[in-house]
Design a protein around this motif. Structure first.
Motif, short mmCIF file in Angstrom:
data_model
loop_
_atom_site.label_atom_id
_atom_site.label_comp_id
_atom_site.label_asym_id
_atom_site.label_seq_id
_atom_site.Cartn_x
_atom_site.Cartn_y
_atom_site.Cartn_z
N MET B 356 0.81 -1.48 0.03
CA MET B 356 0.17 0.08 -0.04
C MET B 356 0.65 1.30 -0.22
O MET B 356 0.58 2.21 -0.85
CB MET B 356 -1.08 0.04 1.20
CG MET B 356 -1.98 1.22 1.40
SD MET B 356 -2.98 1.21 2.46
CE MET B 356 -4.11 -0.41 1.95
N HIS B 357 1.92 1.34 0.87
CA HIS B 357 2.71 2.37 0.98
C HIS B 357 4.06 2.70 0.15
O HIS B 357 4.42 3.72 -0.10
CB HIS B 357 3.11 2.62 2.59
CG HIS B 357 1.69 2.81 3.33
ND1 HIS B 357 1.30 1.92 3.95
CD2 HIS B 357 1.13 4.06 3.58
CE1 HIS B 357 0.12 2.21 4.59
NE2 HIS B 357 0.45 3.45 4.74
N CYS B 358 4.62 1.42 -0.14
CA CYS B 358 5.81 1.49 -1.16
C CYS B 358 5.53 0.73 -2.39
O CYS B 358 6.11 -0.26 -2.44
CB CYS B 358 6.77 0.99 -0.44
SG CYS B 358 7.18 1.91 1.24
N PRO B 359 4.49 1.03 -3.08
CA PRO B 359 4.00 -0.09 -4.21
C PRO B 359 5.30 -0.23 -5.26
O PRO B 359 5.28 -1.28 -5.92
CB PRO B 359 3.08 0.71 -5.03
CG PRO B 359 3.18 2.12 -4.61
CD PRO B 359 3.57 2.10 -3.15
N GLY B 360 6.29 0.79 -5.30
CA GLY B 360 7.38 0.58 -6.37
C GLY B 360 8.61 -0.25 -5.74
O GLY B 360 9.46 -0.56 -6.51
N LEU B 361 8.38 -0.64 -4.42
CA LEU B 361 9.61 -1.71 -3.79
C LEU B 361 9.78 -2.70 -4.70
O LEU B 361 8.77 -3.39 -4.90
CB LEU B 361 9.23 -1.84 -2.25
CG LEU B 361 10.22 -2.82 -1.78
CD1 LEU B 361 11.41 -2.10 -1.31
CD2 LEU B 361 9.55 -3.20 -0.44
N MET B 362 10.80 -2.96 -4.97
CA MET B 362 11.12 -4.24 -5.99
C MET B 362 11.43 -5.41 -5.04
O MET B 362 12.16 -5.55 -4.14
CB MET B 362 12.42 -4.05 -6.84
CG MET B 362 12.26 -3.15 -7.86
SD MET B 362 10.95 -3.67 -9.09
CE MET B 362 11.74 -5.17 -9.90
N MET B 363 10.65 -6.63 -5.54
CA MET B 363 11.00 -7.80 -4.95
C MET B 363 11.86 -8.73 -6.11
O MET B 363 11.26 -8.81 -7.13
CB MET B 363 9.76 -8.63 -4.43
CG MET B 363 9.01 -7.63 -3.41
SD MET B 363 7.34 -8.36 -2.79
CE MET B 363 8.06 -9.74 -2.06
N VAL B 364 12.78 -9.02 -5.64
CA VAL B 364 13.59 -9.92 -6.85
C VAL B 364 13.88 -11.24 -6.27
O VAL B 364 14.35 -11.57 -5.00
CB VAL B 364 14.86 -9.22 -6.94
CG1 VAL B 364 15.79 -9.99 -7.95
CG2 VAL B 364 14.67 -7.69 -7.41
N ALA B 365 13.64 -12.25 -7.12
CA ALA B 365 13.92 -13.76 -6.70
C ALA B 365 15.50 -13.94 -6.67
O ALA B 365 15.99 -13.53 -7.59
CB ALA B 365 13.15 -14.71 -7.73
N THR B 366 15.83 -14.81 -5.66
CA THR B 366 17.36 -15.04 -5.94
C THR B 366 17.52 -16.16 -6.60
O THR B 366 18.77 -16.25 -7.15
CB THR B 366 17.80 -15.33 -4.33
OG1 THR B 366 17.37 -16.50 -3.88
CG2 THR B 366 17.47 -14.16 -3.33
N VAL B 367 16.74 -17.16 -7.06
CA VAL B 367 17.04 -18.20 -7.64
C VAL B 367 16.73 -18.18 -9.37
O VAL B 367 17.02 -19.02 -9.96
CB VAL B 367 16.30 -19.46 -7.10
CG1 VAL B 367 16.60 -19.65 -5.85
CG2 VAL B 367 14.71 -19.28 -7.18
N HIS B 368 16.26 -17.09 -9.56
CA HIS B 368 15.65 -16.76 -10.81
C HIS B 368 16.73 -16.81 -11.86
O HIS B 368 17.95 -16.31 -11.73
CB HIS B 368 15.33 -15.50 -11.09
CG HIS B 368 14.18 -15.29 -12.42
ND1 HIS B 368 15.24 -15.02 -13.56
CD2 HIS B 368 12.92 -15.29 -12.83
CE1 HIS B 368 14.25 -14.83 -14.77
NE2 HIS B 368 12.96 -15.00 -14.00
N PRO B 369 16.79 -17.68 -12.95
CA PRO B 369 17.96 -17.79 -13.99
C PRO B 369 18.77 -16.46 -14.25
O PRO B 369 19.95 -16.19 -14.42
CB PRO B 369 17.24 -18.48 -15.11
CG PRO B 369 16.22 -19.22 -14.70
CD PRO B 369 15.74 -18.34 -13.50
N GLN B 370 18.00 -15.28 -14.49
CA GLN B 370 18.35 -14.15 -15.02
C GLN B 370 19.38 -13.50 -13.85
O GLN B 370 20.59 -12.80 -14.01
CB GLN B 370 17.54 -13.04 -15.25
CG GLN B 370 17.88 -11.94 -15.64
CD GLN B 370 17.98 -11.94 -17.31
OE1 GLN B 370 17.82 -12.83 -17.82
NE2 GLN B 370 18.49 -10.74 -17.69
#
Lengths: 406, 466
Positions: B356-370
């Protein structure tokens, strides 16, 4: 089945060698492909922690499929196919290799079909390297290099393009079986090439440290293959069969270097493949218990066989080779024991008064044994990494490995 | 074959704005990358924490390699043993013979028989239908002086139900038998990082006359068994909850889960629960206010020191990465990215607040191939709204790796931080990370923080493999 066969499978203080799945990854690491381990969890962590020295310095597309129980039970291979295809579409690797851990092997996953589906979907050459996590790296890396050669041969053709050596040009050579699991010091690849060039050879490709897939594609334009570890022997045999390229096994260390280079030339000329150190070792195998002063080298057969040969040439005393890795066919003397499990290793090494081997094997030797440590990354991993020395030192007149006793 | 009715997901980006993220799985499962950050404990470390115990793994070579080398690097090879599985073992029977005979052969070679042996079975035992009851019954008959405990390295069930880590913690505490309870005894168990003697949780109890024990206080098996006499068992680590609940049910002790909360409200509530469980008077309001003010001061100071620098948090550092993000953001600190693969239930409130308050906060997967691309975490930040390259302070080893920064808080599993003091100490650690640079490439590949690390790390100067 041998009585008490389990005794060859128990280990109370010794570690096991790097496994086959890690071997696949290691062999294909630098070639611009994508390697997928079809495994639930753990294989990738094990590999990048204990079996790979390049992980933090060199990017490579090596991934785990994250197989779940549900997907295994329901035979949901489509997820594997979809996941590989979507990653391949993003990265566009030069090829895709799939290896697997025990469960896909146990349930009989049809990897040929998986490879066909992946290849059809993304148009990238895809091959399976047969593993099941029950073998050591020599099997995994060996099979990976073989599958890679097969893949390349589809592109470059089945024709052996080397001309006779008699026209005075340099003999061309492929180096087969070079991975950091055996050749951990990166400069070894460069120095081996330098040594060969100094001896008048032209190195076409090194399988597989430092060279690109394009360089490896030049393999048919070769007179002779130099097998520098047992991970290269399967590919060498296949190239011999398919392209009539003969091979010599061995590494140029110390006094043995001259024998090896001579053998390599002879091999190209006479078209007879062999392990260059075998003859010396056959005459000097000292496994019998009645030997007064027995010494041996123990570990991967091509490297330790070459070092044993060097020792014999240096002082004229016998030296045995005790192979401890899995791939030994035509690489070890007929009389050489091939111990399996900790008890057999202890029994065999315990006969020797002087042993050259990885430091983790020190405890398996006699307490009064003169132990010469030679850390082997595929056995002791990071434990003695800072004590692994270059095998080759071309800058010092091809003296090769220098021995230091405990 | 059975057909899935749902389509598998095409590869999604490795990062998602929290506004667009789902709970508790923000990312679909796909191929997995593994970052070279290994400070967290694995099942070898957890098993070895039981004094005098030995571990025997019955598995195939490649699966064994990771655990046998873990034991070697932590200096515990003398308590680690293995039995390798070959193709014939699957064909002979359901791995029962190799498991019973192999384990027996290993034990026969041990000069001193240990009081307790963890026997680790693997995915193959499950898929071949091994009769586990028979295996352990037979081992018990052969070695009556040894207590055999079933451990699992069943990675195939890692994502479905309790993980091997959680099951091992459960197995670990099943060894403890009920004893007459002593009201002054309180255990803090279930986690891997011990609390310091001067930590808030320990001093809250010890200053009131309680005898606080942790597994690190046990140097003998006997002392470990004596943990069964505690009147109260506290757990602060999510993966230890089931184990401690089970232990408490068996011993008749009170059980309390005190999550590593990082919000004042939750800490207050936990202090209340603690006083009730242990039976002491509620913590004075004046003390609470004083502590909250101290936290405010620490956070103000931290914001001043950071002066707009970006903070990235990963889940291996603390079980409340989203809670920490919220705490820092509420105090004017720029948290732009949280690295995690799943969200724990106890983070749902923080997740909702941030959404709600920080919609732009990025969540990033640690296991993603990229994420296999070096410095991908930093690139994601640079691809942010203003595209500015910034200095990054990382909380956790994975954050350090993905952002390729030596300015990081080197901490796992909450680092023994708890309560108000935990918040203040965390602020101090972040300030420290800001001020100095560590050789993250030398530190983070080492396994099991808190254990010896008897190895050299590839790529480091002393490794000699370059």
């Amino acid at each position: 089945m041998a009585p008490e066969y389990w005794k060859t499978q128990t280990w109370w203080s010794l570690p096991v060698y790097t496994g086959d799945v890690s071997g696949v990854c290691s062999a294909l690491y630098e070639l611009g492909g994508m390697v997928v381990m079809h495994d639930p969890s753990g294989c990738n962590s094990t590999y990048n922690t204990h079996d790979e020295v390049r992980w933090t310095d060199m990017e490579s597309l090596i991934f785990l499929s994250g197989l779940t129980q549900l997907d295994a039970i329901t035979g949901n291979d489509q997820k594997l196919v979809d996941d590989i295809v979507s990653a391949a579409e993003r990265f566009r690797p030069a090829f895709i290799a799939i290896a697997n851990s025990p469960i896909p092997w146990l349930i009989g996953t049809d990897f040929d079909a998986v490879c066909r589906k992946v290849e059809k979907s993304c148009g990238i050459r895809t091959f399976h390297v047969e593993t099941n996590a029950m073998h050591d790296y020599t099997k995994g890396a060996g099979s990976a290099l073989l599958q890679l050669a097969r893949m390349l041969s589809d592109t470059v053709g089945k024709e052996h393009r080397s001309r006779p050596a008699a026209d005075g040009r340099k003999l061309r050579v492929n180096i087969l079986g070079m991975t950091p699991l055996d050749f951990t010091v990166r400069s070894d690849a460069y120095r081996l090439r330098q040594m060969l060039e100094k001896e008048g050879f032209e190195v076409v490709s090194t399988w597989a440290i430092g060279d690109s897939l394009t360089q490896l594609s030049g393999f048919p334009e070769t007179d002779v293959n130099l097998v520098v570890s047992s991970t290269g022997i399967e590919t060498a045999r296949w190239m011999e069969e398919m392209y009539r390229i003969p091979y010599t096994a061995g590494i140029p260390v110390g006094a043995f270097s001259e024998v090896l280079f001579r053998s390599l030339r002879q091999c190209a000329e006479e078209q007879v493949s062999k392990a260059a150190y075998l003859e010396l070792l056959e005459e000097n195998q000292t496994a019998d218990t009645d030997v007064q002063y027995a010494r041996c080298t123990a570990g991967e057969p091509v490297i330790m066989g070459s070092i044993a040969a060097d020792k014999i040439l240096r002082d004229g005393k016998p030296c045995s080779l005790i192979p401890l890795t899995e791939t030994v066919q035509s690489l070890v003397p007929d009389r050489a024991p091939h111990p399996a499990g900790e008890q057999q290793i202890r029994d065999v090494l315990g006969r020797y008064e002087e042993v050259t081997a990885d430091p983790m094997l020190r405890g398996a030797c006699r307490s009064d044994c003169r132990f010469e440590e030679m850390p082997h990354f595929a056995l002791s991993g990071r434990m003695y990494l800072n004590r692994i020395r270059p095998l080759f030192d071309a800058m010092k007149g091809n003296k090769g490995y220098s021995y230091e006793h405990e | 074959m059975l057909k899935r009715v749902t389509k598998s997901n095409p590869m999604v980006p490795e990062g998602v704005r929290i506004a667009d993220a789902s709970f508790p799985l923000p990312f679909p499962r796909t191929l997995e990358y593994n970052a070279p950050a290994h400070g967290t404990w694995n099942i070898v470390h957890i098993g070895m924490a039981v004094p005098e115990s030995h571990s025997i793994y019955v598995c195939s070579d490649n699966c064994l390699r990771g655990v046998v080398m873990t034991a070697a690097e932590m200096g515990c090879s003398d308590r680690f043993h293995s039995v390798t599985i070959q193709e014939r073992d699957v064909q002979v029977d359901n791995l029962e013979t190799i498991t019973i005979e192999g384990v027996s052969d290993v034990i026969a070679h041990l000069p001193d028989k240990p009081p307790v042996v963890f026997v680790f079975l693997v995915c193959l035992h499950i898929f071949t239908g091994s009769d586990e009851a028979y295996i352990f019954r037979e081992l018990g008959k052969r070695w009556p002086q040894i207590r055999f405990v079933k451990g699992y390295m069943d990675c195939i069930r890692q994502k479905e139900g309790p993980s091997p880590d959680m099951k091992l913690r459960m197995a670990e505490f099943t060894i403890i038998e009920p004893l007459p309870l002593k009201p002054e005894r309180v255990n803090i168990l279930g986690g891997d990082v011990p609390f310091e003697k001067d930590s808030e949780l320990v001093t809250l109890l010890s200053s009131r006359g309680y005898d606080v024990r942790q597994i690190t206080d046990c140097s003998t098996f006997e002392q470990f068994l004596a943990l069964g006499d505690a009147a109260v068992n506290l757990c602060t680590y999510p993966n230890g909850q089931d184990a401690l609940r089970n232990l408490s049910e068996r011993t008749g002790s009170r059980y309390l889960y005190l999550s590593a909360a990082v919000s004042y409200g939750e800490i207050r509530s936990q202090l209340q629960s603690l006083s009730e469980a242990c039976g002491f008077d509620p913590v004075p309001e004046a003390w609470i206010i004083e502590q909250e003010e101290a936290c405010e001061e620490s956070l103000r100071h931290l914001a001043h020191v950071l002066d707009g620098q970006v903070v990235v948090i990963d889940y291996t550092a603390h079980s409340r990465p989203l809670g920490i993000a919220r705490l820092l953001i509420e105090h004017g600190i720029r948290v732009e990215c949280v690295l995690l693969d799943i969200i724990l239930d106890e983070e749902e409130e923080a997740f909702s607040w941030l959404k709600m308050h920080c919609p732009g906060l990025m969540m990033v997967a640690t296991v993603h191939p990229q994420m296999a691309l070096f410095g991908r975490g930093r690139e994601i930040l640079e691809e942010g709204p203003d595209g500015i390259s910034r200095d990054v302070i990382a909380i956790g080893q994975k954050a350090a790796w993905f952002c390729q920064t030596g300015h990081f808080v080197n901490m796992i599993e909450g680092g023994g931080l708890w309560g108000y003091q935990g918040i203040q100490k965390l602020c101090g650690l972040i300030e420290e990370a800001c001020a100095r640079e560590l050789d993250y490439r030398e530190i983070i590949p080492r396994k099991g923080m808190g254990w010896p690390s008897l190895c050299a790390v590839p790529g480091s100067e002393q490794s000699g493999c370059r």
